[in-house]
Design an enzyme around this catalytic site. Structure first.
Site, short mmCIF file in Angstrom:
data_model
loop_
_atom_site.label_atom_id
_atom_site.label_comp_id
_atom_site.label_asym_id
_atom_site.label_seq_id
_atom_site.Cartn_x
_atom_site.Cartn_y
_atom_site.Cartn_z
N PRO A 70 8.61 -29.05 -64.18
CA PRO A 70 8.93 -28.27 -65.38
C PRO A 70 7.74 -27.87 -66.22
CG PRO A 70 10.42 -30.15 -65.14
CD PRO A 70 9.33 -30.32 -64.14
N TYR A 154 27.78 -22.10 -51.15
CA TYR A 154 27.05 -21.20 -52.03
C TYR A 154 27.68 -21.16 -53.42
CZ TYR A 154 25.64 -16.81 -54.22
OH TYR A 154 25.21 -15.87 -55.11
N LYS A 158 25.97 -22.55 -56.98
CA LYS A 158 25.79 -21.64 -58.11
C LYS A 158 26.57 -22.12 -59.33
CE LYS A 158 23.87 -18.23 -58.25
NZ LYS A 158 22.47 -17.94 -58.66
#
Length: 334
Positions: A70, A154, A158
């Site tokens: 990060p 998928y 998401k």
């Protein structure tokens, strides 16, 4: 991933609107998004794992956010002080579950950690997917309140990203909006997608006068397809709407098309004689989820002041023009 064409470079724009960091800027949606933002007057800071050709006016930052951690992105955000970060990175057509988890889940977690420790607070635009919703019966349109029960890995990865972003927005860690995209089509459509693979098969059999054999999985579904340029304009619109903070907004065409009609349209526009061969598991991969999908875009109109403008013909013409031009072939005909 190889693509079947590239988007055109944007016209020069002034820089009065501020800077935008676009993650995944060298990908299919990211390139179109960056171009639209630049036309709207933003300075583009492109971030991607691997260098690829980008407009000379963009600043490119090679960065693997998952591996770098990060603080690398937080340092970039504090140094450049962008008005927004657009996350257009992610995996769509990968057959590898690990890749989807890495790029659709872990990357978002790293992104949120970066924005939490950065001193500067840009707006985050997270690009999600309508495949995060549960498949709906024919005639039932997807809305932002539809059940979130994805049928594919998928969609599940998401959805993890979307929920993480919304939690961060709720606790005021980020100023974020999630745009859930339907099936995106346009110049540079990836070969892994259905229409991208059909275009590739048409181009891979270029002998004049010979009928191309296009192998696809059975074409039984209907889908909402949206043009990349409409998606990009929705991203631009989302930057200037404070009321969008913490919301999910569907971005789609607001209509549905039989997949067979889209394939037939692509073959017709190509001008190349072709014979479709439909076999389970053959050639292009079938689109996921249920047999029918249509997406309500009334929230996008109300919240963003946005609406889709391109037709299915626009989408397919742009796909084919870029695909044929990318490989040095004619835009139509054999």
């Amino acid at each position: 991933m190889a693509e079947v064409g590239e988007p055109g470079l944007p016209d020069a724009a002034d820089r009065r609107s501020g800077r935008v960091v676009v993650l995944g800027a060298t990908g299919f949606v990211g390139r179109h998004t960056g171009a639209a933002l630049e036309r709207a007057g933003y300075e583009i800071h492109a971030v991607a794992r691997h260098p690829r050709k980008t407009p000379a006016s963009w600043r490119f930052h090679p960065l693997d956010l998952v591996d770098a951690g990060p603080r690398a992105l937080a340092g970039l955000v504090d140094a450049e002080r962008p008005v927004a970060v657009v996350n257009a990175a992610g995996e769509v057509w990968s057959r590898t579950v690990e890749r989807m988890h890495r790029d659709n889940r872990l990357l978002v977690d790293r992104l949120l950690s970066a924005l939490a420790v950065a001193d500067h607070r840009p707006r985050l635009v997270q690009l999600g997917s309508v495949h995060e919703y549960a498949p709906q019966p024919r005639g039932v349109w997807l809305t932002e309140s539809s059940p979130e029960e994805p049928a594919t890995e998928y969609g599940r990865t998401k959805l993890h990203g979307t929920r993480a972003v919304l939690r961060a927005a709720e606790t005021c860690d980020v100023d974020a909006v999630v745009l859930r995209l339907s099936n995106v089509i346009g110049a540079g459509t990836p070969r892994g997608s259905l229409l991208g693979q059909v275009a590739a098969q048409l181009l891979d059999q270029p002998v004049r006068g010979r009928t191309a054999e296009v192998r696809v999985s059975p074409l039984r579904s209907s889908r909402d397809f949206v043009h990349t340029q409409d998606v990009a304009s929705a991203v631009v619109a989302s930057l200037g709407v404070p009321e969008a903070r913490g919301r999910v907004v569907n971005v789609a065409s607001g209509s549905w098309q039989p997949v067979r009609d889209m394939v037939d349209l692509l073959i017709s526009i190509s001008g190349r004689p072709a014979r479709l061969v439909e076999l389970p598991g053959a050639g292009a991969r079938a689109l996921p989820d249920a047999d029918w999908m249509a997406v309500d875009v009334s929230a996008a109109r109300a919240v963003l002041g946005w609406e889709p403008r391109r037709t299915p013909r626009d989408m397919v013409e742009d796909l084919w023009r870029a695909a044929a031009g990318h490989l040095g072939g004619p835009a139509a005909g054999g």
